[in-house]
Scaffold this active site. Structure first.
Site, PDB file in Angstrom:
ATOM      1  N   LYS A 113       0.890  -1.368   0.172  1.00 17.03           N
ATOM      2  CA  LYS A 113      -0.061  -0.007  -0.010  1.00 17.03           C
ATOM      3  C   LYS A 113       0.771   1.138   0.034  1.00 17.03           C
ATOM      4  O   LYS A 113       0.537   2.465  -0.319  1.00 17.03           O
ATOM      5  CB  LYS A 113      -0.975   0.062   1.034  1.00 17.03           C
ATOM      6  CG  LYS A 113      -1.963  -1.259   0.914  1.00 17.03           C
ATOM      7  CD  LYS A 113      -3.333  -0.945   1.870  1.00 17.03           C
ATOM      8  CE  LYS A 113      -4.111  -1.974   1.414  1.00 17.03           C
ATOM      9  NZ  LYS A 113      -3.680  -3.437   1.369  1.00 17.03           N
TER      10      LYS A 113
HETATM   11  C1  LIG Z   1      -4.322  -4.415   0.619  1.00 14.57           C
HETATM   12  C2  LIG Z   1      -3.091  -5.730   0.552  1.00 14.57           C
HETATM   13  C3  LIG Z   1      -3.695  -6.615  -0.433  1.00 14.57           C
HETATM   14  C4  LIG Z   1      -4.848  -6.556  -1.173  1.00 14.57           C
HETATM   15  O1  LIG Z   1      -4.712  -5.369  -2.123  1.00 14.57           O
HETATM   16  P1  LIG Z   1      -6.238  -5.169  -2.782  1.00 14.57           P
HETATM   17  O2  LIG Z   1      -5.766  -3.811  -3.698  1.00 14.57           O
HETATM   18  O3  LIG Z   1      -7.142  -4.588  -1.735  1.00 14.57           O
HETATM   19  O4  LIG Z   1      -6.585  -6.256  -3.587  1.00 14.57           O
HETATM   20  C5  LIG Z   1      -2.862  -7.602  -0.441  1.00 14.57           C
HETATM   21  N1  LIG Z   1      -1.751  -7.794   0.199  1.00 14.57           N
HETATM   22  C6  LIG Z   1      -1.368  -6.892   1.215  1.00 14.57           C
HETATM   23  C7  LIG Z   1      -0.316  -7.180   2.298  1.00 14.57           C
HETATM   24  C8  LIG Z   1      -2.150  -5.850   1.327  1.00 14.57           C
HETATM   25  O5  LIG Z   1      -1.947  -4.852   2.286  1.00 14.57           O
END
Ligand SMILES: *Cc1c(COP(=O)(O)O)cnc(C)c1O
Length: 552
Positions: A113
Protein backbone atom coordinates in the site's frame (compact mmCIF):
# COMPACT_ATOMS: atom_id res chain seq x y z
CA UNK A 1 -8.65 14.08 -18.85
CA UNK A 2 -11.90 14.16 -16.90
CA UNK A 3 -13.49 11.57 -14.64
CA UNK A 4 -17.05 10.38 -14.14
CA UNK A 5 -18.94 8.13 -11.72
CA UNK A 6 -19.54 4.43 -12.39
CA UNK A 7 -23.15 5.02 -11.34
CA UNK A 8 -23.84 7.61 -13.98
CA UNK A 9 -24.87 11.25 -13.73
CA UNK A 10 -23.55 14.20 -15.68
CA UNK A 11 -20.83 15.11 -13.24
CA UNK A 12 -17.38 15.41 -14.89
CA UNK A 13 -14.47 16.02 -12.55
CA UNK A 14 -10.89 17.13 -12.98
CA UNK A 15 -8.15 14.88 -11.65
CA UNK A 16 -7.77 17.15 -8.62
CA UNK A 17 -11.47 16.99 -7.79
CA UNK A 18 -11.48 13.24 -8.33
CA UNK A 19 -8.60 12.72 -5.91
CA UNK A 20 -9.95 15.06 -3.24
CA UNK A 21 -13.50 13.68 -3.49
CA UNK A 22 -12.71 9.96 -3.36
CA UNK A 23 -16.17 8.41 -3.45
CA UNK A 24 -18.75 9.98 -5.79
CA UNK A 25 -21.83 11.51 -4.09
CA UNK A 26 -24.07 8.96 -5.86
CA UNK A 27 -22.06 6.12 -4.31
CA UNK A 28 -20.09 5.33 -7.45
CA UNK A 29 -16.37 5.31 -8.11
CA UNK A 30 -14.65 7.66 -10.53
CA UNK A 31 -13.17 6.35 -13.75
CA UNK A 32 -11.43 8.17 -16.61
CA UNK A 33 -13.43 9.35 -19.64
CA UNK A 34 -11.38 7.01 -21.79
CA UNK A 35 -8.45 4.65 -21.27
CA UNK A 36 -5.44 6.28 -22.93
CA UNK A 37 -3.42 4.22 -25.38
CA UNK A 38 0.36 3.95 -25.15
CA UNK A 39 2.23 6.42 -27.38
CA UNK A 40 3.97 5.31 -30.59
CA UNK A 41 7.34 3.70 -29.91
CA UNK A 42 6.74 3.36 -26.16
CA UNK A 43 8.66 0.08 -25.98
CA UNK A 44 11.93 1.51 -27.22
CA UNK A 45 11.48 4.91 -25.59
CA UNK A 46 10.64 3.57 -22.14
CA UNK A 47 12.69 0.40 -21.94
CA UNK A 48 15.45 1.83 -19.74
CA UNK A 49 13.17 4.09 -17.71
CA UNK A 50 13.35 4.07 -13.93
CA UNK A 51 10.23 3.68 -11.80
CA UNK A 52 10.07 7.47 -11.46
CA UNK A 53 10.48 8.07 -15.23
CA UNK A 54 7.74 5.55 -15.98
CA UNK A 55 5.46 7.10 -13.37
CA UNK A 56 5.78 10.50 -15.02
CA UNK A 57 5.04 9.06 -18.50
CA UNK A 58 2.05 7.00 -17.39
CA UNK A 59 0.50 9.40 -14.90
CA UNK A 60 0.66 12.26 -17.38
CA UNK A 61 -1.56 10.23 -19.74
CA UNK A 62 -4.26 10.55 -17.05
CA UNK A 63 -3.58 14.05 -15.72
CA UNK A 64 -3.93 17.15 -17.87
CA UNK A 65 -0.76 19.28 -17.92
CA UNK A 66 -2.89 22.31 -17.04
CA UNK A 67 -3.62 20.58 -13.73
CA UNK A 68 -0.15 19.33 -12.90
CA UNK A 69 2.75 20.21 -15.18
CA UNK A 70 5.32 17.55 -16.09
CA UNK A 71 7.85 19.34 -13.92
CA UNK A 72 5.54 19.41 -10.91
CA UNK A 73 4.56 15.80 -11.50
CA UNK A 74 8.18 14.70 -11.58
CA UNK A 75 8.89 16.53 -8.32
CA UNK A 76 5.89 14.85 -6.66
CA UNK A 77 6.84 11.40 -7.88
CA UNK A 78 10.50 11.78 -6.94
CA UNK A 79 9.55 12.87 -3.45
CA UNK A 80 7.09 9.97 -3.11
CA UNK A 81 9.53 7.20 -3.98
CA UNK A 82 12.58 8.58 -2.19
CA UNK A 83 11.23 6.82 0.89
CA UNK A 84 11.75 3.38 -0.71
CA UNK A 85 14.73 1.28 0.26
CA UNK A 86 15.37 -0.47 -3.07
CA UNK A 87 16.85 1.38 -6.08
CA UNK A 88 14.30 -0.29 -8.41
CA UNK A 89 11.44 0.68 -6.02
CA UNK A 90 9.59 -2.52 -7.05
CA UNK A 91 12.28 -5.11 -7.90
CA UNK A 92 11.61 -8.29 -9.84
CA UNK A 93 13.08 -11.51 -8.40
CA UNK A 94 13.48 -14.77 -10.27
CA UNK A 95 12.27 -17.97 -8.61
CA UNK A 96 12.72 -20.15 -11.69
CA UNK A 97 12.53 -19.85 -15.48
CA UNK A 98 8.77 -19.70 -15.41
CA UNK A 99 8.13 -17.79 -12.21
CA UNK A 100 9.11 -14.39 -10.87
CA UNK A 101 7.98 -12.34 -7.89
CA UNK A 102 7.42 -8.61 -8.15
CA UNK A 103 8.27 -7.25 -4.71
CA UNK A 104 6.06 -4.32 -3.76
CA UNK A 105 7.11 -4.11 -0.11
CA UNK A 106 10.22 -1.95 -0.13
CA UNK A 107 8.41 1.18 1.06
CA UNK A 108 8.42 2.61 4.59
CA UNK A 109 5.86 0.20 6.10
CA UNK A 110 6.98 -2.96 4.29
CA UNK A 111 3.72 -3.55 2.40
CA UNK A 112 2.40 -2.77 -1.04
CA UNK A 113 0.00 0.00 0.00
CA UNK A 114 3.01 2.31 0.37
CA UNK A 115 3.38 2.47 -3.42
CA UNK A 116 0.06 4.29 -3.69
CA UNK A 117 -0.15 6.07 -0.34
CA UNK A 118 3.23 7.75 -0.57
CA UNK A 119 2.03 9.45 -3.76
CA UNK A 120 -1.49 10.12 -2.50
CA UNK A 121 -0.18 12.01 0.54
CA UNK A 122 1.94 14.24 -1.65
CA UNK A 123 -0.92 14.86 -4.08
CA UNK A 124 -3.23 15.91 -1.21
CA UNK A 125 -0.60 18.28 0.10
CA UNK A 126 0.13 19.72 -3.35
CA UNK A 127 -3.55 20.45 -4.05
CA UNK A 128 -4.22 21.96 -0.62
CA UNK A 129 -1.18 24.23 -0.75
CA UNK A 130 -2.16 25.43 -4.20
CA UNK A 131 -5.76 26.08 -3.18
CA UNK A 132 -4.64 27.98 -0.11
CA UNK A 133 -2.11 30.02 -2.08
CA UNK A 134 -4.99 31.29 -4.24
CA UNK A 135 -7.03 32.42 -1.27
CA UNK A 136 -7.30 35.97 0.01
CA UNK A 137 -5.61 37.06 3.23
CA UNK A 138 -8.74 36.77 5.35
CA UNK A 139 -10.00 33.48 3.97
CA UNK A 140 -9.63 30.39 6.07
CA UNK A 141 -7.12 27.91 4.63
CA UNK A 142 -8.45 24.55 3.49
CA UNK A 143 -7.46 21.62 5.65
CA UNK A 144 -8.12 17.92 5.60
CA UNK A 145 -8.70 15.66 8.58
CA UNK A 146 -8.16 12.03 7.65
CA UNK A 147 -9.82 9.53 9.97
CA UNK A 148 -9.66 5.75 9.80
CA UNK A 149 -9.76 2.53 11.77
CA UNK A 150 -7.31 -0.34 11.54
CA UNK A 151 -6.87 -3.79 12.99
CA UNK A 152 -3.19 -3.37 12.31
CA UNK A 153 -2.42 -4.51 8.79
CA UNK A 154 -2.77 -1.30 6.87
CA UNK A 155 -3.02 1.65 9.25
CA UNK A 156 0.69 2.33 9.14
CA UNK A 157 0.74 2.82 5.35
CA UNK A 158 -1.79 5.65 5.71
CA UNK A 159 0.18 7.19 8.57
CA UNK A 160 3.43 7.09 6.63
CA UNK A 161 1.70 8.52 3.57
CA UNK A 162 0.41 11.56 5.46
CA UNK A 163 2.99 12.19 8.17
CA UNK A 164 4.34 15.70 8.18
CA UNK A 165 2.06 16.91 5.36
CA UNK A 166 0.97 20.53 5.41
CA UNK A 167 -2.72 21.23 6.13
CA UNK A 168 -3.47 17.57 6.86
CA UNK A 169 -4.07 15.81 10.17
CA UNK A 170 -4.49 12.08 10.48
CA UNK A 171 -6.28 10.17 13.23
CA UNK A 172 -6.02 6.37 13.18
CA UNK A 173 -8.01 4.31 15.66
CA UNK A 174 -6.85 0.85 16.67
CA UNK A 175 -8.19 -1.54 19.30
CA UNK A 176 -5.85 -1.23 22.26
CA UNK A 177 -3.84 -4.38 22.90
CA UNK A 178 -5.40 -6.25 19.97
CA UNK A 179 -2.88 -5.31 17.30
CA UNK A 180 0.31 -7.31 16.76
CA UNK A 181 3.25 -5.69 18.60
CA UNK A 182 5.24 -4.96 15.43
CA UNK A 183 2.24 -3.47 13.62
CA UNK A 184 1.33 -1.39 16.65
CA UNK A 185 4.91 -0.15 16.93
CA UNK A 186 4.97 0.74 13.22
CA UNK A 187 2.08 3.10 13.79
CA UNK A 188 2.78 4.52 17.20
CA UNK A 189 6.48 5.26 16.75
CA UNK A 190 5.65 7.94 14.18
CA UNK A 191 6.02 11.13 16.20
CA UNK A 192 5.14 13.84 13.67
CA UNK A 193 2.84 16.48 15.12
CA UNK A 194 0.04 15.84 12.59
CA UNK A 195 -0.17 12.09 13.33
CA UNK A 196 -2.52 10.85 16.06
CA UNK A 197 -2.82 7.22 17.08
CA UNK A 198 -5.88 6.51 19.17
CA UNK A 199 -5.73 3.30 21.19
CA UNK A 200 -9.40 2.58 21.84
CA UNK A 201 -10.42 0.29 24.67
CA UNK A 202 -12.64 -1.97 22.61
CA UNK A 203 -12.63 -4.11 19.49
CA UNK A 204 -11.78 -3.31 15.89
CA UNK A 205 -15.52 -3.30 15.15
CA UNK A 206 -15.96 -0.59 17.80
CA UNK A 207 -13.25 1.48 16.11
CA UNK A 208 -14.87 1.08 12.74
CA UNK A 209 -18.30 1.99 14.10
CA UNK A 210 -16.88 5.17 15.61
CA UNK A 211 -15.32 6.16 12.29
CA UNK A 212 -18.60 5.50 10.49
CA UNK A 213 -20.49 7.67 12.98
CA UNK A 214 -18.02 10.49 12.50
CA UNK A 215 -18.48 10.42 8.73
CA UNK A 216 -22.24 10.25 9.10
CA UNK A 217 -22.25 13.31 11.39
CA UNK A 218 -22.71 16.07 8.79
CA UNK A 219 -21.98 18.92 11.17
CA UNK A 220 -18.74 17.39 12.42
CA UNK A 221 -17.78 16.19 8.98
CA UNK A 222 -18.20 19.65 7.50
CA UNK A 223 -16.41 21.49 10.29
CA UNK A 224 -13.37 19.27 10.09
CA UNK A 225 -13.54 18.34 6.41
CA UNK A 226 -13.13 14.65 7.09
CA UNK A 227 -11.33 12.62 4.46
CA UNK A 228 -10.55 8.98 3.93
CA UNK A 229 -7.70 7.46 2.02
CA UNK A 230 -9.46 4.23 1.12
CA UNK A 231 -8.48 2.00 -1.75
CA UNK A 232 -11.17 3.37 -4.05
CA UNK A 233 -9.28 6.63 -4.48
CA UNK A 234 -8.41 6.88 -8.16
CA UNK A 235 -4.87 8.12 -7.50
CA UNK A 236 -4.10 4.86 -5.74
CA UNK A 237 -5.10 2.78 -8.74
CA UNK A 238 -3.13 5.02 -11.05
CA UNK A 239 0.06 4.84 -8.95
CA UNK A 240 -0.16 1.06 -9.00
CA UNK A 241 -0.23 0.74 -12.79
CA UNK A 242 3.44 1.74 -12.92
CA UNK A 243 4.96 -1.46 -11.56
CA UNK A 244 3.26 -3.55 -14.22
CA UNK A 245 5.18 -1.58 -16.82
CA UNK A 246 8.44 -1.62 -14.90
CA UNK A 247 8.29 -5.39 -14.36
CA UNK A 248 7.47 -5.92 -18.03
CA UNK A 249 10.69 -4.17 -19.02
CA UNK A 250 12.72 -5.86 -16.29
CA UNK A 251 11.47 -9.25 -17.39
CA UNK A 252 12.07 -8.58 -21.08
CA UNK A 253 15.61 -7.44 -20.37
CA UNK A 254 16.39 -10.83 -18.82
CA UNK A 255 15.32 -12.75 -21.92
CA UNK A 256 16.74 -13.05 -25.45
CA UNK A 257 15.18 -10.32 -27.61
CA UNK A 258 13.54 -12.86 -29.93
CA UNK A 259 12.06 -15.08 -27.23
CA UNK A 260 8.28 -15.00 -27.41
CA UNK A 261 6.63 -15.13 -24.03
CA UNK A 262 3.26 -14.40 -22.54
CA UNK A 263 3.38 -12.72 -19.14
CA UNK A 264 0.76 -13.81 -16.67
CA UNK A 265 0.40 -11.56 -13.63
CA UNK A 266 -0.92 -13.26 -10.48
CA UNK A 267 -2.27 -10.88 -7.86
CA UNK A 268 -3.21 -11.56 -4.21
CA UNK A 269 -6.53 -9.75 -4.10
CA UNK A 270 -8.84 -8.21 -1.53
CA UNK A 271 -10.44 -4.94 -2.57
CA UNK A 272 -9.44 -5.43 -6.21
CA UNK A 273 -7.26 -2.30 -6.38
CA UNK A 274 -3.92 -3.89 -7.15
CA UNK A 275 -5.21 -6.12 -9.93
CA UNK A 276 -7.44 -3.39 -11.35
CA UNK A 277 -4.29 -1.36 -11.96
CA UNK A 278 -3.04 -4.32 -14.01
CA UNK A 279 -6.29 -4.31 -15.97
CA UNK A 280 -5.78 -0.65 -16.87
CA UNK A 281 -2.19 -1.41 -17.93
CA UNK A 282 -3.49 -4.22 -20.14
CA UNK A 283 -6.18 -2.03 -21.66
CA UNK A 284 -3.61 0.70 -22.34
CA UNK A 285 -1.71 -1.81 -24.45
CA UNK A 286 0.86 -3.47 -22.18
CA UNK A 287 1.26 -7.00 -23.59
CA UNK A 288 0.14 -9.64 -21.11
CA UNK A 289 -2.01 -12.73 -20.84
CA UNK A 290 -4.94 -13.06 -18.49
CA UNK A 291 -4.66 -11.52 -15.03
CA UNK A 292 -5.04 -14.01 -12.21
CA UNK A 293 -7.16 -13.06 -9.18
CA UNK A 294 -5.88 -14.94 -6.12
CA UNK A 295 -8.18 -14.84 -3.09
CA UNK A 296 -8.09 -16.42 0.34
CA UNK A 297 -11.23 -18.11 1.68
CA UNK A 298 -13.02 -14.75 1.49
CA UNK A 299 -13.59 -15.75 -2.08
CA UNK A 300 -16.40 -13.61 -3.45
CA UNK A 301 -14.29 -12.88 -6.54
CA UNK A 302 -13.22 -16.47 -7.18
CA UNK A 303 -16.89 -17.46 -6.94
CA UNK A 304 -17.87 -14.68 -9.34
CA UNK A 305 -15.56 -15.93 -12.07
CA UNK A 306 -16.91 -19.46 -11.66
CA UNK A 307 -20.61 -18.64 -11.62
CA UNK A 308 -21.23 -15.09 -12.80
CA UNK A 309 -22.90 -14.36 -9.49
CA UNK A 310 -21.42 -11.65 -7.29
CA UNK A 311 -22.66 -12.78 -3.95
CA UNK A 312 -21.81 -11.87 -0.39
CA UNK A 313 -23.35 -15.03 1.06
CA UNK A 314 -20.87 -17.23 2.83
CA UNK A 315 -22.12 -20.75 2.36
CA UNK A 316 -19.11 -22.37 3.98
CA UNK A 317 -19.52 -20.98 7.45
CA UNK A 318 -16.27 -20.49 9.31
CA UNK A 319 -14.92 -18.14 11.88
CA UNK A 320 -16.39 -14.69 11.37
CA UNK A 321 -15.29 -11.23 12.33
CA UNK A 322 -15.68 -7.74 10.90
CA UNK A 323 -12.68 -7.86 8.61
CA UNK A 324 -10.31 -5.07 7.87
CA UNK A 325 -9.73 -5.29 4.17
CA UNK A 326 -8.83 -1.68 4.28
CA UNK A 327 -7.67 0.38 7.18
CA UNK A 328 -8.85 3.85 6.67
CA UNK A 329 -12.06 3.28 4.85
CA UNK A 330 -15.55 4.01 5.91
CA UNK A 331 -16.67 2.49 2.64
CA UNK A 332 -14.39 -0.44 1.90
CA UNK A 333 -14.71 -4.13 2.26
CA UNK A 334 -16.76 -5.55 5.06
CA UNK A 335 -17.24 -2.15 6.58
CA UNK A 336 -18.70 -0.81 3.37
CA UNK A 337 -20.81 2.18 4.34
CA UNK A 338 -22.92 1.68 1.25
CA UNK A 339 -23.76 -1.87 2.23
CA UNK A 340 -26.47 -1.01 4.70
CA UNK A 341 -28.59 -3.94 3.58
CA UNK A 342 -28.66 -7.36 5.17
CA UNK A 343 -25.39 -9.27 5.31
CA UNK A 344 -26.61 -12.85 5.27
CA UNK A 345 -23.54 -14.39 6.82
CA UNK A 346 -22.74 -11.61 9.23
CA UNK A 347 -19.08 -11.09 8.47
CA UNK A 348 -15.77 -12.00 7.03
CA UNK A 349 -13.65 -15.06 7.70
CA UNK A 350 -10.49 -14.52 9.64
CA UNK A 351 -7.55 -15.88 7.64
CA UNK A 352 -3.76 -15.91 7.71
CA UNK A 353 -3.79 -13.20 5.02
CA UNK A 354 -5.82 -10.57 6.91
CA UNK A 355 -5.26 -7.67 4.49
CA UNK A 356 -7.42 -9.63 2.03
CA UNK A 357 -10.23 -10.42 4.47
CA UNK A 358 -13.14 -8.68 2.77
CA UNK A 359 -16.81 -9.35 2.22
CA UNK A 360 -17.14 -7.35 -1.00
CA UNK A 361 -14.35 -5.90 -3.14
CA UNK A 362 -14.80 -2.16 -3.31
CA UNK A 363 -12.90 -1.55 -6.55
CA UNK A 364 -14.69 -4.35 -8.39
CA UNK A 365 -17.38 -1.84 -9.30
CA UNK A 366 -14.94 -0.20 -11.69
CA UNK A 367 -14.54 -3.44 -13.63
CA UNK A 368 -18.31 -3.89 -13.58
CA UNK A 369 -18.69 -0.57 -15.40
CA UNK A 370 -16.47 -1.75 -18.26
CA UNK A 371 -18.32 -5.07 -18.41
CA UNK A 372 -21.67 -3.27 -18.52
CA UNK A 373 -20.48 -0.78 -21.14
CA UNK A 374 -18.83 -3.28 -23.44
CA UNK A 375 -21.36 -6.06 -23.23
CA UNK A 376 -24.18 -3.79 -24.34
CA UNK A 377 -22.53 -2.82 -27.61
CA UNK A 378 -24.77 -4.48 -30.14
CA UNK A 379 -23.26 -4.69 -33.62
CA UNK A 380 -24.84 -2.21 -35.98
CA UNK A 381 -26.60 -0.44 -33.16
CA UNK A 382 -27.05 3.23 -33.69
CA UNK A 383 -26.69 4.11 -30.01
CA UNK A 384 -24.31 6.98 -29.54
CA UNK A 385 -21.43 6.57 -27.17
CA UNK A 386 -22.98 8.94 -24.65
CA UNK A 387 -26.17 6.86 -24.66
CA UNK A 388 -24.17 3.70 -24.07
CA UNK A 389 -22.30 5.34 -21.21
CA UNK A 390 -25.52 6.46 -19.66
CA UNK A 391 -26.93 2.95 -19.97
CA UNK A 392 -23.79 1.46 -18.41
CA UNK A 393 -24.08 3.80 -15.41
CA UNK A 394 -27.70 2.76 -14.95
CA UNK A 395 -26.79 -0.90 -15.23
CA UNK A 396 -24.04 -0.63 -12.61
CA UNK A 397 -26.40 1.29 -10.38
CA UNK A 398 -28.98 -1.48 -10.59
CA UNK A 399 -26.37 -4.21 -10.02
CA UNK A 400 -25.02 -2.48 -6.91
CA UNK A 401 -28.56 -1.91 -5.61
CA UNK A 402 -29.14 -5.67 -5.93
CA UNK A 403 -25.95 -6.42 -4.00
CA UNK A 404 -27.05 -4.00 -1.33
CA UNK A 405 -30.63 -5.25 -1.05
CA UNK A 406 -30.37 -8.96 -1.86
CA UNK A 407 -26.72 -9.63 -1.04
CA UNK A 408 -26.13 -10.81 -4.61
CA UNK A 409 -26.37 -9.99 -8.28
CA UNK A 410 -26.26 -12.24 -11.32
CA UNK A 411 -24.30 -10.74 -14.22
CA UNK A 412 -25.53 -11.44 -17.78
CA UNK A 413 -23.60 -14.10 -19.63
CA UNK A 414 -22.18 -11.64 -22.17
CA UNK A 415 -20.62 -9.59 -19.39
CA UNK A 416 -19.26 -12.70 -17.69
CA UNK A 417 -17.63 -13.80 -20.94
CA UNK A 418 -15.90 -10.45 -21.15
CA UNK A 419 -14.66 -10.84 -17.57
CA UNK A 420 -13.32 -14.29 -18.42
CA UNK A 421 -11.50 -12.93 -21.47
CA UNK A 422 -9.20 -10.86 -19.24
CA UNK A 423 -9.10 -12.74 -15.91
CA UNK A 424 -8.76 -16.11 -14.23
CA UNK A 425 -9.48 -16.60 -10.53
CA UNK A 426 -8.48 -19.07 -7.80
CA UNK A 427 -9.17 -19.43 -4.10
CA UNK A 428 -6.47 -20.53 -1.66
CA UNK A 429 -7.03 -21.94 1.85
CA UNK A 430 -4.98 -21.20 4.96
CA UNK A 431 -3.62 -24.74 4.84
CA UNK A 432 -2.40 -24.22 1.28
CA UNK A 433 -0.97 -20.83 2.28
CA UNK A 434 1.22 -22.41 4.97
CA UNK A 435 2.20 -25.31 2.72
CA UNK A 436 3.28 -22.90 -0.01
CA UNK A 437 5.40 -20.83 2.38
CA UNK A 438 7.18 -24.08 3.29
CA UNK A 439 7.53 -25.10 -0.34
CA UNK A 440 9.26 -21.90 -1.46
CA UNK A 441 11.46 -21.77 1.62
CA UNK A 442 12.71 -25.24 0.71
CA UNK A 443 13.18 -24.42 -2.99
CA UNK A 444 16.31 -23.33 -4.78
CA UNK A 445 16.71 -20.37 -4.50
CA UNK A 446 15.05 -20.33 -1.08
CA UNK A 447 12.37 -17.65 -0.79
CA UNK A 448 10.43 -16.59 2.30
CA UNK A 449 6.97 -15.42 1.25
CA UNK A 450 4.52 -13.58 3.45
CA UNK A 451 1.05 -15.20 3.66
CA UNK A 452 -0.52 -12.82 1.12
CA UNK A 453 2.22 -13.47 -1.40
CA UNK A 454 1.85 -17.16 -0.64
CA UNK A 455 -1.81 -17.01 -1.69
CA UNK A 456 -0.59 -15.65 -5.02
CA UNK A 457 2.13 -18.26 -5.36
CA UNK A 458 -0.29 -21.08 -4.71
CA UNK A 459 -2.87 -19.76 -7.17
CA UNK A 460 -0.05 -19.49 -9.70
CA UNK A 461 0.76 -23.19 -9.22
CA UNK A 462 -2.85 -24.20 -9.81
CA UNK A 463 -3.17 -22.06 -12.93
CA UNK A 464 0.21 -23.17 -14.30
CA UNK A 465 -1.14 -26.68 -14.93
CA UNK A 466 -3.04 -25.32 -17.92
CA UNK A 467 -0.45 -22.82 -19.13
CA UNK A 468 1.37 -23.01 -22.46
CA UNK A 469 5.18 -23.51 -22.35
CA UNK A 470 5.73 -19.88 -23.33
CA UNK A 471 3.88 -18.48 -20.30
CA UNK A 472 5.97 -16.76 -17.63
CA UNK A 473 4.26 -15.95 -14.34
CA UNK A 474 4.86 -12.80 -12.33
CA UNK A 475 3.40 -13.09 -8.83
CA UNK A 476 2.92 -9.80 -7.02
CA UNK A 477 4.45 -9.90 -3.56
CA UNK A 478 2.44 -7.56 -1.37
CA UNK A 479 4.11 -7.68 2.05
CA UNK A 480 7.43 -8.37 3.69
CA UNK A 481 7.31 -11.67 5.63
CA UNK A 482 8.38 -9.96 8.88
CA UNK A 483 5.17 -7.95 8.86
CA UNK A 484 3.13 -11.16 9.17
CA UNK A 485 5.55 -13.05 11.35
CA UNK A 486 3.00 -15.29 13.06
CA UNK A 487 1.94 -17.05 9.87
CA UNK A 488 5.49 -17.27 8.59
CA UNK A 489 6.78 -18.67 11.87
CA UNK A 490 3.90 -21.12 12.04
CA UNK A 491 4.70 -22.37 8.55
CA UNK A 492 8.44 -22.68 9.09
CA UNK A 493 8.91 -23.50 12.76
CA UNK A 494 9.56 -27.14 11.86
CA UNK A 495 12.26 -26.28 9.32
CA UNK A 496 15.63 -26.96 10.94
CA UNK A 497 17.49 -24.36 8.92
CA UNK A 498 15.00 -21.54 9.52
CA UNK A 499 15.98 -18.62 11.72
CA UNK A 500 13.43 -15.78 11.80
CA UNK A 501 15.87 -13.20 13.14
CA UNK A 502 18.48 -14.03 10.55
CA UNK A 503 16.34 -14.98 7.54
CA UNK A 504 13.46 -12.56 7.80
CA UNK A 505 13.70 -9.73 10.32
CA UNK A 506 14.78 -6.50 8.60
CA UNK A 507 17.20 -4.10 10.24
CA UNK A 508 14.45 -1.46 10.53
CA UNK A 509 12.31 -3.66 12.79
CA UNK A 510 15.11 -4.18 15.33
CA UNK A 511 14.67 -1.91 18.31
CA UNK A 512 11.32 -0.68 16.98
CA UNK A 513 9.52 -1.94 20.05
CA UNK A 514 11.71 0.17 22.35
CA UNK A 515 11.23 3.50 20.60
CA UNK A 516 9.31 6.51 21.84
CA UNK A 517 5.54 6.19 21.34
CA UNK A 518 2.94 8.63 20.15
CA UNK A 519 -0.43 7.29 21.26
CA UNK A 520 -3.54 8.63 22.94
CA UNK A 521 -5.60 6.28 25.08
CA UNK A 522 -9.36 6.38 24.59
CA UNK A 523 -10.82 4.82 27.69
CA UNK A 524 -14.12 3.65 26.19
CA UNK A 525 -15.37 2.99 22.65
CA UNK A 526 -17.43 6.18 22.51
CA UNK A 527 -17.77 8.62 19.64
CA UNK A 528 -17.78 11.65 21.97
CA UNK A 529 -14.39 10.74 23.36
CA UNK A 530 -12.90 10.46 19.90
CA UNK A 531 -14.53 13.72 18.81
CA UNK A 532 -12.92 15.47 21.78
CA UNK A 533 -9.48 14.29 20.72
CA UNK A 534 -10.01 15.41 17.13
CA UNK A 535 -11.38 18.80 18.17
CA UNK A 536 -8.53 19.46 20.53
CA UNK A 537 -5.84 18.80 17.95
CA UNK A 538 -7.70 20.27 14.99
CA UNK A 539 -7.74 23.65 16.70
CA UNK A 540 -4.06 23.78 17.51
CA UNK A 541 -3.04 22.39 14.13
CA UNK A 542 -5.17 24.88 12.23
CA UNK A 543 -3.40 27.70 14.06
CA UNK A 544 0.01 26.43 13.12
CA UNK A 545 -1.12 25.71 9.55
CA UNK A 546 1.47 25.96 6.84
CA UNK A 547 1.60 29.34 5.18
CA UNK A 548 0.48 29.17 1.55
CA UNK A 549 3.25 28.55 -0.91
CA UNK A 550 5.27 26.36 1.43
CA UNK A 551 7.00 23.13 0.55
CA UNK A 552 6.59 20.60 -2.32
C1 LIG B 1 -4.23 -4.44 0.71
C2 LIG B 1 -3.41 -5.67 0.56
C3 LIG B 1 -3.71 -6.66 -0.39
C4 LIG B 1 -4.92 -6.60 -1.30
O1 LIG B 1 -4.86 -5.58 -2.25
P1 LIG B 1 -6.22 -5.05 -2.93
O2 LIG B 1 -5.80 -3.91 -3.77
O3 LIG B 1 -7.12 -4.66 -1.82
O4 LIG B 1 -6.75 -6.18 -3.74
C5 LIG B 1 -2.88 -7.78 -0.48
N1 LIG B 1 -1.83 -7.92 0.34
C6 LIG B 1 -1.50 -6.99 1.27
C7 LIG B 1 -0.34 -7.23 2.15
C8 LIG B 1 -2.27 -5.83 1.41
O5 LIG B 1 -1.95 -4.93 2.34
Amino acid sequence: MKYFSTRGGDELLSFEETVLTGLAPNGGLYIPEHIPQLPQGWQSKWKDHSFVDLSVEILSLYISPEEISQKELRALVEKSYKTFRHPDITPLKKLNDKKFVLELFHGPTFAFKDVALQLLGNLFEFFLLRRNARKGKDEKPERLTVVGATSGDTGSAAIYGLRNKANISIFILHPKGRVSPIQEAQMTTVTDANVHNLAVKGTFDDCQDIVKSLFADHEFNKTHRLGAVNSINWARILAQTVYYFLSYFHLRSQLPADEQIEIQYVVPTGNFGDILAGYYAKRMGLPMGKLVVATNSNDILARFWKSGSYEKVDTNGGHLHAGEGEATAPVDGASDGKQAGPTPSGGVKETLSPAMDILVSSNFERLLWYLAYESTASPGSSDSDSERRKAAGETVNSWMAKVKNDGRVEIPVGALELARRDFLAERVSDEQTLETIRHYFGSEPSYVADPHTSVGLHAAQIIARNNTPSTVQVVLSTAHPAKFSEAVTRALEGASNFDFEKDVLPEEFRGLLDRERNVIDVEAPQVVLVKKVIEKFAESEAESAEVPGGSV
